[in-house]
Design an enzyme around this catalytic site. Sequence first.
Site, PDB file in Angstrom:
ATOM      1  N   GLY A 102       7.955  -5.857  -1.942  1.00  0.00           N
ATOM      2  CA  GLY A 102       8.979  -5.714  -0.916  1.00  0.00           C
ATOM      3  C   GLY A 102       8.422  -5.918   0.480  1.00  0.00           C
ATOM      4  CE1 TYR A 151      11.963  -0.970  -7.606  1.00  0.00           C
ATOM      5  CE2 TYR A 151      12.213  -2.165  -5.552  1.00  0.00           C
ATOM      6  CZ  TYR A 151      11.413  -1.527  -6.473  1.00  0.00           C
ATOM      7  OH  TYR A 151      10.071  -1.440  -6.260  1.00  0.00           O
ATOM      8  NE  ARG A 186       4.418   3.871  -2.495  1.00  0.00           N
ATOM      9  CZ  ARG A 186       5.314   2.909  -2.569  1.00  0.00           C
ATOM     10  NH1 ARG A 186       5.715   2.285  -1.482  1.00  0.00           N
ATOM     11  NH2 ARG A 186       5.774   2.508  -3.742  1.00  0.00           N
ATOM     12  CG  HIS A 300       5.117   0.330  -8.434  1.00  0.00           C
ATOM     13  ND1 HIS A 300       6.334   0.160  -9.043  1.00  0.00           N
ATOM     14  CD2 HIS A 300       5.301  -0.090  -7.153  1.00  0.00           C
ATOM     15  CE1 HIS A 300       7.209  -0.319  -8.168  1.00  0.00           C
ATOM     16  NE2 HIS A 300       6.594  -0.497  -7.010  1.00  0.00           N
ATOM     17  CG  ASP A 330       1.657  -5.076 -12.177  1.00  0.00           C
ATOM     18  OD1 ASP A 330       1.351  -3.877 -12.393  1.00  0.00           O
ATOM     19  OD2 ASP A 330       2.736  -5.397 -11.646  1.00  0.00           O
ATOM     20  NE  ARG A 354      -2.268  -1.959  -2.926  1.00  0.00           N
ATOM     21  CZ  ARG A 354      -2.015  -1.362  -4.101  1.00  0.00           C
ATOM     22  NH1 ARG A 354      -2.308  -1.968  -5.234  1.00  0.00           N
ATOM     23  NH2 ARG A 354      -1.471  -0.157  -4.135  1.00  0.00           N
TER      24      ARG A 354
HETATM   25  C1  LIG Z   1       3.351  -4.080  -0.600  1.00  0.00           C
HETATM   26  C2  LIG Z   1       3.836  -3.910  -1.997  1.00  0.00           C
HETATM   27  C3  LIG Z   1       5.197  -3.879  -2.247  1.00  0.00           C
HETATM   28  C4  LIG Z   1       5.657  -3.753  -3.551  1.00  0.00           C
HETATM   29  N1  LIG Z   1       7.006  -3.812  -3.788  1.00  0.00           N
HETATM   30  C5  LIG Z   1       7.448  -3.833  -5.065  1.00  0.00           C
HETATM   31  C6  LIG Z   1       8.820  -4.078  -5.333  1.00  0.00           C
HETATM   32  O1  LIG Z   1       9.621  -4.276  -4.443  1.00  0.00           O
HETATM   33  N2  LIG Z   1       9.202  -4.070  -6.642  1.00  0.00           N
HETATM   34  C7  LIG Z   1       8.322  -3.856  -7.674  1.00  0.00           C
HETATM   35  O2  LIG Z   1       8.723  -3.868  -8.834  1.00  0.00           O
HETATM   36  N3  LIG Z   1       7.013  -3.650  -7.433  1.00  0.00           N
HETATM   37  C8  LIG Z   1       6.556  -3.652  -6.164  1.00  0.00           C
HETATM   38  N4  LIG Z   1       5.223  -3.493  -5.928  1.00  0.00           N
HETATM   39  C9  LIG Z   1       4.295  -3.354  -7.049  1.00  0.00           C
HETATM   40  C10 LIG Z   1       3.787  -4.718  -7.501  1.00  0.00           C
HETATM   41  O3  LIG Z   1       4.817  -5.472  -8.078  1.00  0.00           O
HETATM   42  C11 LIG Z   1       2.670  -4.586  -8.545  1.00  0.00           C
HETATM   43  O4  LIG Z   1       3.110  -3.752  -9.585  1.00  0.00           O
HETATM   44  C12 LIG Z   1       1.367  -4.044  -7.969  1.00  0.00           C
HETATM   45  O5  LIG Z   1       1.159  -4.506  -6.663  1.00  0.00           O
HETATM   46  C13 LIG Z   1       0.217  -4.492  -8.836  1.00  0.00           C
HETATM   47  O6  LIG Z   1      -0.960  -3.929  -8.420  1.00  0.00           O
HETATM   48  P1  LIG Z   1      -2.047  -4.685  -7.496  1.00  0.00           P
HETATM   49  O7  LIG Z   1      -1.505  -4.659  -6.105  1.00  0.00           O
HETATM   50  O8  LIG Z   1      -3.238  -3.811  -7.672  1.00  0.00           O
HETATM   51  O9  LIG Z   1      -2.234  -6.078  -8.028  1.00  0.00           O
HETATM   52  C14 LIG Z   1       4.737  -3.608  -4.619  1.00  0.00           C
HETATM   53  C15 LIG Z   1       3.377  -3.634  -4.358  1.00  0.00           C
HETATM   54  C16 LIG Z   1       2.921  -3.793  -3.066  1.00  0.00           C
HETATM   55  C17 LIG Z   1       1.438  -3.852  -2.826  1.00  0.00           C
END
Ligand SMILES: Cc1cc2nc3c(=O)[nH]c(=O)nc-3n(C[C@H](O)[C@H](O)[C@H](O)COP(=O)(O)O)c2cc1C
Length: 404
Positions: A102, A151, A186, A300, A330, A354
């Site tokens: 997001g 969502y 958070r 997540h 992930d 990230r």
């Molecule tokens: C900045 C940010 C925003 C995220 N927003 C969402 C989102 O809107 N929907 C979602 O399903 N996961 C969201 N996630 C989780 C990611 O889809 C994913 O599960 C996670 O980043 C994976 O871990 P990693 O950052 O260690 O690769 C977000 C992650 C980050 C870092």
Amino acid sequence: MSQIVGVQVVEQADARPPLAARFRRVLSLDDFQEAARKHLPSQIYSYVADAAETGSSFRSNRAAFEEYELVPRVMVDIMRRSTAITLFGRTWAAPFGIAPMGLQALTAYRGDLQMARAARRENIPMVVSGSSLIALEEVAKENPDAWFQAYLSGSDDSILAMLERVRSAGYRTLVITADTAVGANRENNVRAGFTIPVRPTPALAWQGLTHPRWLINTFLRTLIRHGLPHFENSYVTRGAPILSANVERSLGDRGHLSWRHVRMVREHWSGHIVMKGVLDPRDVGLAIDAGVDGIILSNHGGRQLDTAIAPMRVLPEAVALAGGIPIMLDSGVRRGSDVLKALALGASFVFVGRPFSFAAAVAGEAGVLHGIELLKAEISRNMALMGVTQLTELDSDSVRLVCR
Ligand SMILES: Cc1cc2nc3c(=O)[nH]c(=O)nc-3n(C[C@H](O)[C@H](O)[C@H](O)COP(=O)(O)O)c2cc1C
């Protein structure tokens, strides 16, 4: 140097092409992070980089990959090998995609579009976030093969209306995120001064002024060309602007979502359904019963329930219970070796979060392209060192769990 023949990569030599000057110090996905830390206001950097509460799950995600070691084969002719993989009947150039994130238009100018273009050029999937500040229709125009992550709200009518919107935009793969029944704690974001809604504080203004590249190229450019960013994809109609006090409404009411809603989506969505955020193998069975086509094991990235188990630790059990439907993963994937370990344990695909956000922040589409190339090159090189020419050759003999 490599050339693509169909989907097969024929390696001629393992020499790297010369790197553009700005990427000379970015030799791995992790290298984007420091560059992004310097580039972004500290509040926005914290939003991307930080995890929930103590960061235990975040650390565990990396540790779980390190608990496995690869077992290479030797004396295999690896000159013709391919990183391509087929998922849901479509062949992708590599076994990884860009996870939904997001607010990416806050870190990079039109961030989601930069990612969408890079993913399309490199033939990997990109998942558009339900909390994106760019309308899902715009992303679909840039990348017709993107997936959409919803969502789901708790109301049947608004879920069905949203499905119609996503279908009309041309999406064929719907990702339902399941691990956000309530907002996470958070506290690290709060400490850093990042809140949703974004509050225009003196500290944020100072960070903007001391990060002029971000201020001019991302924030002011967005404001001048597109106005204040809104949550675009939470509901069927446009959501609140990110500065609005009632922005919470745009994040949805997900507390009473249940398997019934997934079954209802199944009845009304003829494309693929992927459930993201599953960790308990028992939920794998329930998801399959509800009609999903694939699952992304995820905590997540450590951003929701702190101390939630790392997906790698439940992967073998989940695959055993999945009856052949794709189990993806992930959270913490950073290296080609991580990808090979997950695939060896039965994952069909992985997603990275990230690092691609940092890459887009630092250098837009070119940064994301560079990140994709780096990870793909690591996978290809490690396949060669593993004595593997196709990813499907990896199996449980390719890894060992080590106790340290
Ligand atoms: C900045 C940010 C925003 C995220 N927003 C969402 C989102 O809107 N929907 C979602 O399903 N996961 C969201 N996630 C989780 C990611 O889809 C994913 O599960 C996670 O980043 C994976 O871990 P990693 O950052 O260690 O690769 C977000 C992650 C980050 C870092």
